[in-house]
Structure formats: C-alpha cells, structure tokens
Design a protein around this motif. Structure first.
Motif, mmCIF file in Angstrom:
data_model
loop_
_atom_site.group_PDB
_atom_site.id
_atom_site.type_symbol
_atom_site.label_atom_id
_atom_site.label_comp_id
_atom_site.label_asym_id
_atom_site.label_seq_id
_atom_site.Cartn_x
_atom_site.Cartn_y
_atom_site.Cartn_z
ATOM 1 N N LEU A 22 -0.094 5.482 12.182
ATOM 2 C CA LEU A 22 1.153 5.082 11.517
ATOM 3 C C LEU A 22 1.156 3.596 11.157
ATOM 4 N N VAL A 23 0.673 2.768 12.052
ATOM 5 C CA VAL A 23 0.618 1.328 11.764
ATOM 6 C C VAL A 23 -0.341 1.057 10.611
ATOM 7 N N THR A 24 -1.463 1.756 10.591
ATOM 8 C CA THR A 24 -2.435 1.585 9.508
ATOM 9 C C THR A 24 -1.849 2.024 8.170
ATOM 10 N N LEU A 25 -1.184 3.172 8.136
ATOM 11 C CA LEU A 25 -0.571 3.633 6.896
ATOM 12 C C LEU A 25 0.485 2.663 6.388
ATOM 13 N N PHE A 26 1.316 2.169 7.292
ATOM 14 C CA PHE A 26 2.363 1.231 6.886
ATOM 15 C C PHE A 26 1.750 -0.074 6.379
ATOM 16 N N TYR A 64 2.856 3.741 -2.379
ATOM 17 C CA TYR A 64 3.858 4.795 -2.257
ATOM 18 C C TYR A 64 3.300 6.002 -1.518
ATOM 19 N N ALA A 65 2.038 6.325 -1.746
ATOM 20 C CA ALA A 65 1.415 7.441 -1.030
ATOM 21 C C ALA A 65 1.320 7.137 0.464
ATOM 22 N N SER A 66 0.972 5.900 0.805
ATOM 23 C CA SER A 66 0.895 5.515 2.217
ATOM 24 C C SER A 66 2.260 5.599 2.889
#
Length: 83
Positions: A22-26, A64-66
């Motif tokens: 989650l941290v990586t995606l954000f 936006y995808a992330s």
C-alpha cells in the motif's frame, strides 16, 4: 494458554507485505502526479509530437491507476473486517 506461533508469524508476514504494498502504491501515485505537474509546468502538456501523447499523460494515468489499486486494497480490507 497456548500460542500458535506459525499463525502469528503468518499474520505478521501478511500484514507487513500488505503495508509495504500500500505504501509503495501510494508513493508511485504521488511520484506520477509530481512528474505530471513538472511536465505541465515545462509546457509539455502531453501533446508533444515527438512523444506522441507525451510523458505527462502517461504519468497521470499511472498515478490514477496506483491510487485506484490502493483504494481497492483498502476497500477489500474493510470488507474483510466487516464480514
């Protein structure tokens, strides 16, 4: 009282993995938006003939995808807690 150490380790591993994901995606979303802003300020705007649609549009779409994947993971976590 008996502690199931294997189950505890499994929960720890899944929690750590989910947190890092989650941290990586954000973070990827934030980086994508900042690259979009930098390209827009330089006047690219995503319409350069040499780049096709340009890097700004690709950065915004990736951001936006992330964020969407991050929101989906959070929604799935809330669903698991509620059900």
């Amino acid at each position: 009282m008996d502690i199931d150490w294997a189950a505890l380790g499994s929960v720890f591993g899944v929690s750590l993995s989910a947190t890092v994901l989650l941290v990586t995606l954000f973070t990827l979303g934030i980086v994508g938006l900042s690259k979009h802003e930098a390209a827009t300020e330089q006047g690219d705007g995503g319409t350069s003939q040499a780049e096709g649609r340009g890097g700004a549009t690709l950065a915004r779409t990736g951001a936006y995808a992330s964020f969407a994947l991050c929101a989906a993971a959070v929604a799935y976590g809330i669903y698991l807690i509620v059900s």
